[in-house]
Design a protein around this motif. Structure first.
Motif, PDB file in Angstrom:
ATOM      1  N   SER A 190       0.833  -1.205   0.000  1.00 55.18           N
ATOM      2  CA  SER A 190       0.000   0.000   0.000  1.00 55.18           C
ATOM      3  C   SER A 190       0.868   1.255   0.000  1.00 55.18           C
ATOM      4  O   SER A 190       1.998   1.242   0.482  1.00 55.18           O
TER       5      SER A 190
ATOM      6  N   ARG B 281      -9.724  -1.061  -4.817  1.00 52.74           N
ATOM      7  CA  ARG B 281      -8.353  -1.078  -4.289  1.00 52.74           C
ATOM      8  C   ARG B 281      -7.892   0.315  -3.847  1.00 52.74           C
ATOM      9  O   ARG B 281      -7.111   0.430  -2.905  1.00 52.74           O
TER      10      ARG B 281
ATOM     11  N   ASN C 178      -4.245   0.451  -2.155  1.00 51.60           N
ATOM     12  CA  ASN C 178      -4.041  -0.854  -1.538  1.00 51.60           C
ATOM     13  C   ASN C 178      -3.953  -1.934  -2.607  1.00 51.60           C
ATOM     14  O   ASN C 178      -4.345  -1.723  -3.753  1.00 51.60           O
ATOM     15  N   SER C 179      -3.460  -3.093  -2.216  1.00 53.76           N
ATOM     16  CA  SER C 179      -3.343  -4.235  -3.134  1.00 53.76           C
ATOM     17  C   SER C 179      -2.690  -3.818  -4.444  1.00 53.76           C
ATOM     18  O   SER C 179      -3.191  -4.129  -5.535  1.00 53.76           O
TER      19      SER C 179
ATOM     20  N   LYS D 197      -0.465  -3.407  -7.721  1.00 54.13           N
ATOM     21  CA  LYS D 197      -0.018  -4.351  -8.729  1.00 54.13           C
ATOM     22  C   LYS D 197       1.096  -3.715  -9.559  1.00 54.13           C
ATOM     23  O   LYS D 197       1.168  -2.481  -9.650  1.00 54.13           O
TER      24      LYS D 197
END
Length: 124
Positions: free
Chosen positions: A17, A67, A84-85, A87
């Motif tokens: 994050s 996200r 968040n999360s 990629k």
């Protein structure tokens, strides 16, 4: 002329994050975030809009829904993007954008003021 100053970018591993911040030097009704990855066009990420009835609306690109979360602190003329999360495909320069108008726009031409950008790198 409103100045925008971003902060909070950095390097993070996938799944991690980051929280981006953007402080404006003046009052704005719409503040948002765009991003530009290497070799790609700048794209809309999220926006916060105050309506004339003092109701607010938030918008998200499909790629970040669920996200990312945008929030705003009017006392500080600031907008935040909690990511968040993360990629690897979220890697990009993230730009804060703003306008004194209450608008719904995913196009960068709808915004009058831009920050200098902050780099977000997500490693796999």
């Amino acid at each position: 002329q409103v100045q925008l100053v971003e902060s909070g970018g950095g390097l993070v591993q996938a799944g991690g994050s980051l929280r981006l911040s953007c402080a404006a030097s003046g009052r704005t009704l719409t503040m948002g975030w765009f991003r530009q990855a290497p070799g790609k066009e700048r794209e809309f990420v999220s926006a916060w809009r105050w309506s004339t009835s003092r109701t607010y609306y938030t918008y998200y690109a499909d790629a970040v829904k669920g996200r990312f979360a945008i929030s705003r602190d009017d006392a500080k003329n600031s907008v935040y993007l909690q990511m968040n999360s993360l990629k690897p495909e979220d890697t990009a320069i993230y730009y804060c954008a703003a306008t004194g108008r209450s608008i719904w726009s995913t196009e960068d031409k709808g915004y009058d003021y831009w920050g200098q950008g902050t780099q977000v790198t997500v490693s796999s």
